[in-house]
Design an enzyme around this catalytic site. Structure first.
Site, PDB file in Angstrom:
ATOM      1  N   LEU A  59       0.841  -1.201   0.000  1.00  0.00           N
ATOM      2  CA  LEU A  59       0.000   0.000   0.000  1.00  0.00           C
ATOM      3  C   LEU A  59       0.881   1.258   0.000  1.00  0.00           C
ATOM      4  CD1 LEU A  59      -2.854   1.337   0.381  1.00  0.00           C
ATOM      5  CD2 LEU A  59      -2.493   1.126   2.846  1.00  0.00           C
TER       6      LEU A  59
ATOM      7  N   PRO B 273       6.712   5.854  -1.638  1.00  0.00           N
ATOM      8  CA  PRO B 273       7.701   6.812  -1.124  1.00  0.00           C
ATOM      9  C   PRO B 273       7.050   8.114  -0.630  1.00  0.00           C
ATOM     10  CG  PRO B 273       8.504   5.808  -3.146  1.00  0.00           C
ATOM     11  CD  PRO B 273       7.104   5.292  -2.944  1.00  0.00           C
TER      12      PRO B 273
ATOM     13  N   GLY C 103       2.700   7.358   2.852  1.00  0.00           N
ATOM     14  CA  GLY C 103       2.723   6.352   3.910  1.00  0.00           C
ATOM     15  C   GLY C 103       1.461   6.486   4.748  1.00  0.00           C
ATOM     16  N   SER C 104       1.379   7.607   5.504  1.00  0.00           N
ATOM     17  CA  SER C 104       0.199   7.832   6.341  1.00  0.00           C
ATOM     18  C   SER C 104      -1.031   8.193   5.514  1.00  0.00           C
ATOM     19  CB  SER C 104       0.483   8.961   7.338  1.00  0.00           C
ATOM     20  OG  SER C 104       1.453   8.543   8.269  1.00  0.00           O
TER      21      SER C 104
ATOM     22  N   GLN D 227      13.529  -0.943  46.184  1.00  0.00           N
ATOM     23  CA  GLN D 227      12.205  -0.419  45.833  1.00  0.00           C
ATOM     24  C   GLN D 227      12.183   0.211  44.438  1.00  0.00           C
ATOM     25  OE1 GLN D 227      10.378   2.808  48.193  1.00  0.00           O
ATOM     26  NE2 GLN D 227       8.940   1.248  48.890  1.00  0.00           N
TER      27      GLN D 227
ATOM     28  N   GLU E 233       1.915  -0.116   9.995  1.00  0.00           N
ATOM     29  CA  GLU E 233       0.452  -0.312  10.006  1.00  0.00           C
ATOM     30  C   GLU E 233      -0.271   0.862  10.691  1.00  0.00           C
ATOM     31  OE1 GLU E 233      -1.131  -4.224  10.215  1.00  0.00           O
ATOM     32  OE2 GLU E 233       0.771  -5.123   9.566  1.00  0.00           O
ATOM     33  N   GLY E 234       0.298   2.052  10.474  1.00  0.00           N
ATOM     34  CA  GLY E 234      -0.262   3.287  11.016  1.00  0.00           C
ATOM     35  C   GLY E 234       0.519   3.723  12.241  1.00  0.00           C
ATOM     36  N   THR E 235       1.119   4.913  12.158  1.00  0.00           N
ATOM     37  CA  THR E 235       1.896   5.447  13.290  1.00  0.00           C
ATOM     38  C   THR E 235       0.974   5.688  14.498  1.00  0.00           C
ATOM     39  OG1 THR E 235       1.437   7.687  12.562  1.00  0.00           O
ATOM     40  CG2 THR E 235       3.475   6.680  11.719  1.00  0.00           C
TER      41      THR E 235
ATOM     42  N   GLU F 252       0.450   8.441  15.800  1.00  0.00           N
ATOM     43  CA  GLU F 252      -0.320   9.659  15.511  1.00  0.00           C
ATOM     44  C   GLU F 252      -1.545   9.324  14.641  1.00  0.00           C
ATOM     45  OE1 GLU F 252       2.996   9.266  15.259  1.00  0.00           O
ATOM     46  OE2 GLU F 252       3.568  10.485  16.977  1.00  0.00           O
TER      47      GLU F 252
END
Ligand code: CAA
Length: 383
Positions: free
Chosen positions: A128, A131, A134-135, A282, A366-368, A370
Protein backbone atom coordinates in the site's frame (compact mmCIF):
# COMPACT_ATOMS: atom_id res chain seq x y z
CA UNK A 1 -20.37 -5.72 26.52
CA UNK A 2 -19.89 -8.05 29.48
CA UNK A 3 -16.37 -8.67 30.70
CA UNK A 4 -14.64 -11.18 28.48
CA UNK A 5 -11.77 -13.21 29.78
CA UNK A 6 -10.09 -15.73 27.43
CA UNK A 7 -8.38 -17.43 30.35
CA UNK A 8 -11.81 -18.85 31.28
CA UNK A 9 -11.78 -20.65 27.94
CA UNK A 10 -10.08 -24.05 28.01
CA UNK A 11 -9.37 -24.17 24.26
CA UNK A 12 -7.64 -20.77 24.39
CA UNK A 13 -5.59 -21.80 27.41
CA UNK A 14 -4.49 -24.89 25.52
CA UNK A 15 -3.60 -22.87 22.42
CA UNK A 16 -1.61 -20.46 24.58
CA UNK A 17 0.32 -23.31 26.20
CA UNK A 18 1.04 -24.94 22.84
CA UNK A 19 2.12 -21.65 21.26
CA UNK A 20 4.33 -20.81 24.26
CA UNK A 21 5.98 -24.23 24.28
CA UNK A 22 6.55 -24.11 20.53
CA UNK A 23 7.99 -20.58 20.68
CA UNK A 24 10.29 -21.51 23.55
CA UNK A 25 11.60 -24.64 21.88
CA UNK A 26 11.57 -23.86 18.17
CA UNK A 27 11.87 -20.08 17.83
CA UNK A 28 13.59 -18.46 20.82
CA UNK A 29 16.89 -20.41 20.54
CA UNK A 30 17.43 -19.02 17.01
CA UNK A 31 16.15 -15.46 17.48
CA UNK A 32 19.47 -13.81 18.35
CA UNK A 33 21.11 -15.40 15.31
CA UNK A 34 18.27 -14.26 13.01
CA UNK A 35 18.65 -10.76 14.43
CA UNK A 36 22.40 -10.68 13.87
CA UNK A 37 22.46 -12.24 10.39
CA UNK A 38 19.16 -10.86 9.09
CA UNK A 39 18.52 -14.35 7.77
CA UNK A 40 14.86 -15.06 6.87
CA UNK A 41 13.62 -17.75 9.31
CA UNK A 42 12.64 -20.30 6.64
CA UNK A 43 12.58 -23.36 8.86
CA UNK A 44 10.70 -21.62 11.67
CA UNK A 45 8.05 -20.38 9.23
CA UNK A 46 7.71 -23.93 7.87
CA UNK A 47 7.11 -25.21 11.40
CA UNK A 48 4.68 -22.37 12.13
CA UNK A 49 2.80 -23.41 8.98
CA UNK A 50 2.61 -26.99 10.30
CA UNK A 51 1.05 -25.56 13.49
CA UNK A 52 -1.54 -23.81 11.30
CA UNK A 53 -0.28 -20.36 12.34
CA UNK A 54 0.15 -18.83 8.87
CA UNK A 55 -3.58 -18.75 8.11
CA UNK A 56 -5.05 -18.94 11.57
CA UNK A 57 -8.36 -17.15 11.01
CA UNK A 58 -9.06 -18.58 7.56
CA UNK A 59 -11.91 -21.05 7.27
CA UNK A 60 -10.81 -24.69 7.10
CA UNK A 61 -12.28 -25.08 3.61
CA UNK A 62 -9.69 -22.55 2.39
CA UNK A 63 -6.68 -24.10 4.09
CA UNK A 64 -6.86 -22.28 7.42
CA UNK A 65 -7.63 -23.31 10.99
CA UNK A 66 -10.79 -21.27 11.63
CA UNK A 67 -9.43 -19.71 14.83
CA UNK A 68 -10.99 -16.49 16.10
CA UNK A 69 -9.14 -13.17 16.43
CA UNK A 70 -8.59 -13.58 20.19
CA UNK A 71 -6.78 -16.88 19.56
CA UNK A 72 -4.77 -15.20 16.82
CA UNK A 73 -3.69 -12.43 19.22
CA UNK A 74 -2.71 -15.02 21.83
CA UNK A 75 -0.58 -16.99 19.34
CA UNK A 76 1.07 -13.82 18.02
CA UNK A 77 1.97 -12.62 21.51
CA UNK A 78 3.71 -15.93 22.18
CA UNK A 79 5.52 -15.86 18.83
CA UNK A 80 6.67 -12.26 19.29
CA UNK A 81 7.88 -12.98 22.83
CA UNK A 82 10.36 -15.35 21.18
CA UNK A 83 11.16 -13.47 17.94
CA UNK A 84 9.60 -10.21 16.75
CA UNK A 85 10.79 -10.74 13.15
CA UNK A 86 9.03 -14.10 12.92
CA UNK A 87 5.91 -12.53 14.43
CA UNK A 88 5.63 -9.78 11.82
CA UNK A 89 6.12 -12.25 8.96
CA UNK A 90 3.27 -14.28 10.46
CA UNK A 91 1.13 -11.21 11.13
CA UNK A 92 1.37 -9.83 7.59
CA UNK A 93 0.56 -13.18 5.99
CA UNK A 94 -2.43 -13.68 8.29
CA UNK A 95 -4.01 -10.26 8.72
CA UNK A 96 -2.94 -8.33 5.65
CA UNK A 97 -3.02 -11.07 3.03
CA UNK A 98 -5.21 -14.04 3.98
CA UNK A 99 -7.98 -11.95 5.56
CA UNK A 100 -8.63 -9.62 2.59
CA UNK A 101 -8.46 -12.58 0.21
CA UNK A 102 -11.05 -14.47 2.21
CA UNK A 103 -13.23 -11.38 2.72
CA UNK A 104 -13.14 -9.88 -0.76
CA UNK A 105 -11.78 -12.65 -3.01
CA UNK A 106 -13.65 -14.62 -5.64
CA UNK A 107 -14.12 -18.36 -5.21
CA UNK A 108 -11.35 -18.88 -7.80
CA UNK A 109 -8.93 -16.58 -5.91
CA UNK A 110 -9.69 -18.38 -2.66
CA UNK A 111 -9.15 -21.83 -4.18
CA UNK A 112 -6.01 -21.00 -6.15
CA UNK A 113 -4.30 -18.36 -4.05
CA UNK A 114 -5.72 -18.31 -0.53
CA UNK A 115 -5.39 -22.05 0.17
CA UNK A 116 -1.57 -22.26 -0.29
CA UNK A 117 -1.13 -18.94 1.55
CA UNK A 118 -3.22 -20.08 4.53
CA UNK A 119 -1.37 -23.39 4.60
CA UNK A 120 1.94 -21.51 4.67
CA UNK A 121 3.09 -23.15 1.44
CA UNK A 122 3.22 -19.67 -0.08
CA UNK A 123 3.89 -16.27 1.48
CA UNK A 124 2.17 -12.95 0.91
CA UNK A 125 2.87 -9.24 1.24
CA UNK A 126 0.68 -6.11 1.31
CA UNK A 127 1.80 -3.23 -0.89
CA UNK A 128 0.00 0.00 0.00
CA UNK A 129 2.63 2.53 1.11
CA UNK A 130 4.67 4.51 -1.41
CA UNK A 131 7.70 6.81 -1.12
CA UNK A 132 5.40 9.85 -0.92
CA UNK A 133 2.32 8.17 0.59
CA UNK A 134 2.72 6.35 3.91
CA UNK A 135 0.20 7.83 6.34
CA UNK A 136 -1.93 9.16 3.47
CA UNK A 137 -2.64 6.22 1.16
CA UNK A 138 -5.68 7.94 -0.39
CA UNK A 139 -3.26 9.98 -2.53
CA UNK A 140 -1.22 7.02 -3.80
CA UNK A 141 0.33 7.30 -7.27
CA UNK A 142 0.90 3.72 -8.40
CA UNK A 143 -0.98 3.62 -11.71
CA UNK A 144 -3.22 0.85 -13.05
CA UNK A 145 -4.20 1.10 -16.71
CA UNK A 146 -6.95 -0.95 -18.30
CA UNK A 147 -5.63 -3.10 -21.19
CA UNK A 148 -7.05 -6.05 -23.09
CA UNK A 149 -7.73 -8.91 -20.65
CA UNK A 150 -6.60 -7.06 -17.53
CA UNK A 151 -4.50 -4.19 -16.20
CA UNK A 152 -0.94 -2.89 -16.50
CA UNK A 153 0.59 -1.58 -13.27
CA UNK A 154 3.39 0.96 -12.96
CA UNK A 155 4.77 2.49 -9.77
CA UNK A 156 6.84 2.13 -6.62
CA UNK A 157 5.90 0.70 -3.23
CA UNK A 158 7.84 1.23 0.00
CA UNK A 159 8.24 -0.46 3.39
CA UNK A 160 6.81 -3.77 2.22
CA UNK A 161 7.19 -6.50 4.84
CA UNK A 162 7.83 -9.90 3.19
CA UNK A 163 8.33 -8.06 -0.12
CA UNK A 164 11.46 -10.03 -0.96
CA UNK A 165 10.18 -13.53 -0.19
CA UNK A 166 6.50 -13.14 -1.10
CA UNK A 167 4.84 -15.33 -3.72
CA UNK A 168 1.77 -13.07 -3.89
CA UNK A 169 1.31 -9.38 -3.32
CA UNK A 170 -1.91 -7.57 -2.40
CA UNK A 171 -1.29 -4.41 -4.39
CA UNK A 172 -3.11 -1.08 -4.37
CA UNK A 173 -3.06 1.18 -7.44
CA UNK A 174 -5.23 3.91 -8.89
CA UNK A 175 -7.16 3.43 -12.08
CA UNK A 176 -8.28 7.03 -12.21
CA UNK A 177 -6.48 9.68 -10.17
CA UNK A 178 -9.25 12.24 -10.84
CA UNK A 179 -11.64 10.14 -8.77
CA UNK A 180 -9.50 10.49 -5.63
CA UNK A 181 -9.71 7.48 -3.33
CA UNK A 182 -12.65 6.15 -5.34
CA UNK A 183 -10.22 5.41 -8.20
CA UNK A 184 -8.11 3.03 -6.10
CA UNK A 185 -8.27 -0.73 -6.81
CA UNK A 186 -6.85 -3.75 -5.01
CA UNK A 187 -5.12 -6.50 -7.01
CA UNK A 188 -3.59 -9.88 -6.25
CA UNK A 189 -0.28 -10.10 -8.08
CA UNK A 190 1.86 -13.17 -8.58
CA UNK A 191 5.36 -11.89 -7.76
CA UNK A 192 6.86 -14.00 -10.55
CA UNK A 193 5.07 -11.77 -13.07
CA UNK A 194 7.42 -9.95 -15.45
CA UNK A 195 8.11 -6.42 -14.23
CA UNK A 196 7.79 -7.14 -10.48
CA UNK A 197 11.14 -6.05 -9.06
CA UNK A 198 12.52 -6.04 -5.55
CA UNK A 199 14.44 -2.78 -5.87
CA UNK A 200 15.90 -2.41 -2.39
CA UNK A 201 16.00 -4.13 1.00
CA UNK A 202 16.05 -1.68 3.90
CA UNK A 203 18.86 -1.93 6.47
CA UNK A 204 16.89 -1.52 9.71
CA UNK A 205 17.24 -0.87 13.44
CA UNK A 206 15.18 -3.91 14.44
CA UNK A 207 13.08 -6.82 13.13
CA UNK A 208 16.09 -7.50 10.93
CA UNK A 209 15.13 -11.05 9.92
CA UNK A 210 11.94 -9.78 8.28
CA UNK A 211 12.58 -8.17 4.91
CA UNK A 212 11.32 -4.64 4.31
CA UNK A 213 11.43 -4.01 0.59
CA UNK A 214 11.00 -1.29 -1.96
CA UNK A 215 9.18 -2.74 -4.95
CA UNK A 216 9.07 -1.50 -8.54
CA UNK A 217 6.15 -2.38 -10.77
CA UNK A 218 7.24 -1.96 -14.35
CA UNK A 219 4.36 -2.67 -16.73
CA UNK A 220 3.23 -5.58 -14.57
CA UNK A 221 0.29 -7.29 -16.25
CA UNK A 222 -2.53 -8.38 -13.92
CA UNK A 223 -5.34 -10.36 -15.59
CA UNK A 224 -8.98 -9.39 -14.95
CA UNK A 225 -9.29 -12.20 -12.41
CA UNK A 226 -6.48 -10.58 -10.38
CA UNK A 227 -8.75 -7.70 -9.33
CA UNK A 228 -9.63 -8.06 -5.62
CA UNK A 229 -13.12 -6.80 -4.87
CA UNK A 230 -14.52 -4.18 -7.22
CA UNK A 231 -12.85 -1.35 -9.09
CA UNK A 232 -12.74 1.71 -6.80
CA UNK A 233 -13.10 -0.35 -3.61
CA UNK A 234 -9.35 -0.47 -3.00
CA UNK A 235 -8.94 2.09 -0.20
CA UNK A 236 -11.81 0.64 1.78
CA UNK A 237 -10.31 -2.83 1.39
CA UNK A 238 -6.95 -1.46 2.57
CA UNK A 239 -8.29 0.41 5.59
CA UNK A 240 -10.63 -2.34 6.78
CA UNK A 241 -7.77 -4.83 6.39
CA UNK A 242 -5.52 -2.57 8.45
CA UNK A 243 -8.09 -2.55 11.29
CA UNK A 244 -7.42 -6.27 11.73
CA UNK A 245 -3.70 -5.84 11.03
CA UNK A 246 -3.45 -3.40 13.93
CA UNK A 247 -4.67 -6.07 16.36
CA UNK A 248 -1.82 -8.25 15.04
CA UNK A 249 0.84 -5.56 15.45
CA UNK A 250 -0.51 -4.74 18.92
CA UNK A 251 -0.09 -8.41 19.85
CA UNK A 252 3.42 -8.37 18.41
CA UNK A 253 4.27 -5.30 20.53
CA UNK A 254 2.82 -7.02 23.59
CA UNK A 255 4.99 -10.09 23.01
CA UNK A 256 8.12 -7.92 22.72
CA UNK A 257 7.20 -6.13 25.98
CA UNK A 258 6.57 -9.43 27.76
CA UNK A 259 9.91 -10.83 26.70
CA UNK A 260 11.69 -7.76 28.11
CA UNK A 261 9.60 -7.93 31.29
CA UNK A 262 10.35 -11.62 31.90
CA UNK A 263 14.06 -10.99 31.31
CA UNK A 264 13.97 -8.05 33.75
CA UNK A 265 12.36 -10.11 36.52
CA UNK A 266 14.92 -12.89 36.06
CA UNK A 267 17.81 -10.42 36.07
CA UNK A 268 16.48 -8.53 39.11
CA UNK A 269 16.26 -11.73 41.12
CA UNK A 270 19.78 -12.86 40.16
CA UNK A 271 21.81 -9.66 40.06
CA UNK A 272 23.25 -8.65 43.41
CA UNK A 273 24.26 -5.14 44.43
CA UNK A 274 24.75 -3.75 47.95
CA UNK A 275 24.77 -7.35 49.23
CA UNK A 276 21.33 -8.46 47.96
CA UNK A 277 19.43 -9.13 44.71
CA UNK A 278 18.42 -5.83 43.10
CA UNK A 279 14.79 -7.10 43.24
CA UNK A 280 14.95 -6.10 46.93
CA UNK A 281 15.39 -2.45 45.94
CA UNK A 282 12.21 -0.42 45.83
CA UNK A 283 13.37 1.43 42.71
CA UNK A 284 13.45 -1.90 40.83
CA UNK A 285 10.21 -3.12 42.41
CA UNK A 286 8.44 0.00 41.13
CA UNK A 287 9.69 -0.65 37.58
CA UNK A 288 8.50 -4.26 37.76
CA UNK A 289 5.09 -3.23 39.11
CA UNK A 290 4.63 -0.56 36.46
CA UNK A 291 5.73 -2.91 33.68
CA UNK A 292 3.28 -5.60 34.84
CA UNK A 293 0.41 -3.11 34.98
CA UNK A 294 1.12 -1.56 31.57
CA UNK A 295 1.48 -4.96 29.92
CA UNK A 296 -1.81 -6.18 31.35
CA UNK A 297 -3.59 -2.97 30.30
CA UNK A 298 -2.33 -3.43 26.73
CA UNK A 299 -3.31 -7.10 26.70
CA UNK A 300 -6.87 -6.34 27.79
CA UNK A 301 -7.26 -3.68 25.09
CA UNK A 302 -6.03 -6.17 22.48
CA UNK A 303 -8.35 -8.94 23.64
CA UNK A 304 -11.26 -6.48 23.76
CA UNK A 305 -10.69 -5.31 20.17
CA UNK A 306 -10.25 -8.91 18.99
CA UNK A 307 -13.39 -10.04 20.81
CA UNK A 308 -15.42 -7.27 19.17
CA UNK A 309 -14.10 -8.44 15.80
CA UNK A 310 -15.12 -12.01 16.64
CA UNK A 311 -18.60 -10.83 17.66
CA UNK A 312 -19.08 -8.98 14.36
CA UNK A 313 -19.10 -5.58 16.12
CA UNK A 314 -17.25 -2.52 14.81
CA UNK A 315 -13.66 -2.54 16.05
CA UNK A 316 -11.86 0.21 14.10
CA UNK A 317 -11.50 2.42 17.18
CA UNK A 318 -10.70 -0.44 19.55
CA UNK A 319 -8.00 -1.84 17.23
CA UNK A 320 -6.43 1.63 16.98
CA UNK A 321 -6.52 1.98 20.79
CA UNK A 322 -4.96 -1.45 21.23
CA UNK A 323 -2.15 -0.70 18.78
CA UNK A 324 -1.51 2.78 20.20
CA UNK A 325 -1.31 1.48 23.76
CA UNK A 326 0.57 -1.78 23.10
CA UNK A 327 3.24 -0.21 20.91
CA UNK A 328 3.89 2.61 23.39
CA UNK A 329 3.96 0.06 26.22
CA UNK A 330 6.50 -1.99 24.24
CA UNK A 331 8.76 1.05 23.83
CA UNK A 332 8.39 2.08 27.49
CA UNK A 333 8.86 -1.42 28.92
CA UNK A 334 11.90 -2.19 26.77
CA UNK A 335 13.50 1.14 27.74
CA UNK A 336 12.97 0.40 31.43
CA UNK A 337 14.14 -3.20 30.94
CA UNK A 338 17.52 -1.89 29.80
CA UNK A 339 17.57 0.39 32.85
CA UNK A 340 16.93 -2.61 35.14
CA UNK A 341 19.80 -4.47 33.46
CA UNK A 342 22.15 -1.47 33.68
CA UNK A 343 25.23 -1.76 31.45
CA UNK A 344 24.46 -5.40 30.66
CA UNK A 345 21.18 -4.37 29.02
CA UNK A 346 23.09 -2.22 26.56
CA UNK A 347 24.96 -5.23 25.21
CA UNK A 348 23.86 -7.83 22.68
CA UNK A 349 24.40 -10.55 25.26
CA UNK A 350 21.02 -9.70 26.82
CA UNK A 351 17.73 -10.04 24.98
CA UNK A 352 16.43 -6.64 26.14
CA UNK A 353 18.83 -4.88 23.73
CA UNK A 354 17.06 -6.64 20.81
CA UNK A 355 13.63 -6.08 22.36
CA UNK A 356 14.33 -2.33 22.54
CA UNK A 357 15.29 -2.16 18.86
CA UNK A 358 12.38 -4.37 17.76
CA UNK A 359 9.81 -2.38 19.76
CA UNK A 360 10.29 0.93 17.93
CA UNK A 361 8.75 -0.08 14.63
CA UNK A 362 5.47 -1.09 16.28
CA UNK A 363 4.85 2.64 16.85
CA UNK A 364 5.33 3.21 13.12
CA UNK A 365 4.09 0.46 10.80
CA UNK A 366 0.45 -0.31 10.01
CA UNK A 367 -0.26 3.29 11.02
CA UNK A 368 1.90 5.45 13.29
CA UNK A 369 0.78 6.27 16.83
CA UNK A 370 -0.32 9.66 15.51
CA UNK A 371 -2.53 7.98 12.86
CA UNK A 372 -4.08 5.75 15.56
CA UNK A 373 -4.97 8.93 17.48
CA UNK A 374 -6.60 10.39 14.35
CA UNK A 375 -8.64 7.21 13.91
CA UNK A 376 -9.73 7.23 17.58
CA UNK A 377 -10.55 10.95 17.54
CA UNK A 378 -12.55 10.61 14.30
CA UNK A 379 -14.63 7.89 15.96
CA UNK A 380 -15.11 9.93 19.14
CA UNK A 381 -15.76 13.32 17.56
CA UNK A 382 -16.99 12.44 14.07
CA UNK A 383 -15.02 13.51 11.00
N1 CAA B 1 -12.69 0.45 7.11
C1 CAA B 1 -13.31 0.55 5.91
N2 CAA B 1 -13.41 1.71 5.23
C2 CAA B 1 -12.86 2.80 5.80
C3 CAA B 1 -12.19 2.76 7.04
C4 CAA B 1 -12.12 1.53 7.70
N3 CAA B 1 -11.50 1.42 8.88
N4 CAA B 1 -11.76 4.00 7.33
C5 CAA B 1 -12.15 4.79 6.32
N5 CAA B 1 -12.81 4.05 5.38
C6 CAA B 1 -13.39 4.53 4.13
C7 CAA B 1 -14.28 5.73 4.33
O1 CAA B 1 -15.61 5.33 4.59
C8 CAA B 1 -14.13 6.45 3.02
O2 CAA B 1 -14.93 5.83 2.01
P1 CAA B 1 -16.22 6.60 1.36
O3 CAA B 1 -15.71 7.93 0.90
O4 CAA B 1 -16.61 5.68 0.28
O5 CAA B 1 -17.21 6.71 2.48
C9 CAA B 1 -12.70 6.18 2.62
O6 CAA B 1 -12.31 4.99 3.30
C10 CAA B 1 -11.76 7.30 2.98
O7 CAA B 1 -11.96 7.57 4.36
P2 CAA B 1 -11.35 8.84 5.05
O8 CAA B 1 -11.72 10.06 4.24
O9 CAA B 1 -11.68 8.80 6.49
O10 CAA B 1 -9.79 8.55 4.85
P3 CAA B 1 -8.56 9.52 4.93
O11 CAA B 1 -7.93 9.61 3.60
O12 CAA B 1 -8.91 10.78 5.66
O13 CAA B 1 -7.54 8.65 5.84
C11 CAA B 1 -6.53 7.70 7.76
C12 CAA B 1 -7.81 8.26 7.12
C13 CAA B 1 -6.93 7.24 9.15
C14 CAA B 1 -5.43 8.75 7.87
C15 CAA B 1 -6.03 6.49 6.93
O14 CAA B 1 -5.55 6.92 5.69
C16 CAA B 1 -4.95 5.67 7.60
O15 CAA B 1 -5.24 4.76 8.37
N6 CAA B 1 -3.64 5.94 7.26
C17 CAA B 1 -2.53 5.10 7.69
C18 CAA B 1 -2.23 4.05 6.65
C19 CAA B 1 -1.39 2.93 7.18
O16 CAA B 1 -1.68 2.35 8.22
N7 CAA B 1 -0.34 2.57 6.44
C20 CAA B 1 0.48 1.46 6.75
C21 CAA B 1 0.57 0.54 5.57
S1 CAA B 1 0.90 -1.16 5.80
C22 CAA B 1 2.46 -1.30 6.42
O17 CAA B 1 2.76 -0.71 7.40
C23 CAA B 1 3.48 -2.13 5.68
C24 CAA B 1 3.68 -3.49 6.13
O18 CAA B 1 4.07 -4.31 5.32
C25 CAA B 1 3.53 -3.92 7.55
Amino acid sequence: MILYWPEQDESKKLLQEQAREFAKKEIAPHAAKFDQTGEFPVEVIRKLSDMGFMGMMVNEQYGGCGFDAVSYAIALEETAAACASTAVIMSVNNSLVCVPLETFGTEEQKREILIPLAQGKKLGCFALSEPGHGSDPAGLKCQATKVSGGYKINGTKNWITNGKEADYCILFATLDKTKGHKGICAFVVDTKTKGYQVAKIEDKLGITASSTAQLFFDDVFVPDNGLLGKEGQGLRIALSTLDGGRIGIAAQALGIARCAFDASKKFALEREQFGAPIAKLQAIQFYIAEMATEIQAARLLIWYAAKRKDMGLSYTKEAAMAKLKASEVAMWVTTKAIQVHGGYGYTKEYVVERNFRDAKVTEIYEGTSEIQKLVIAAQELGK
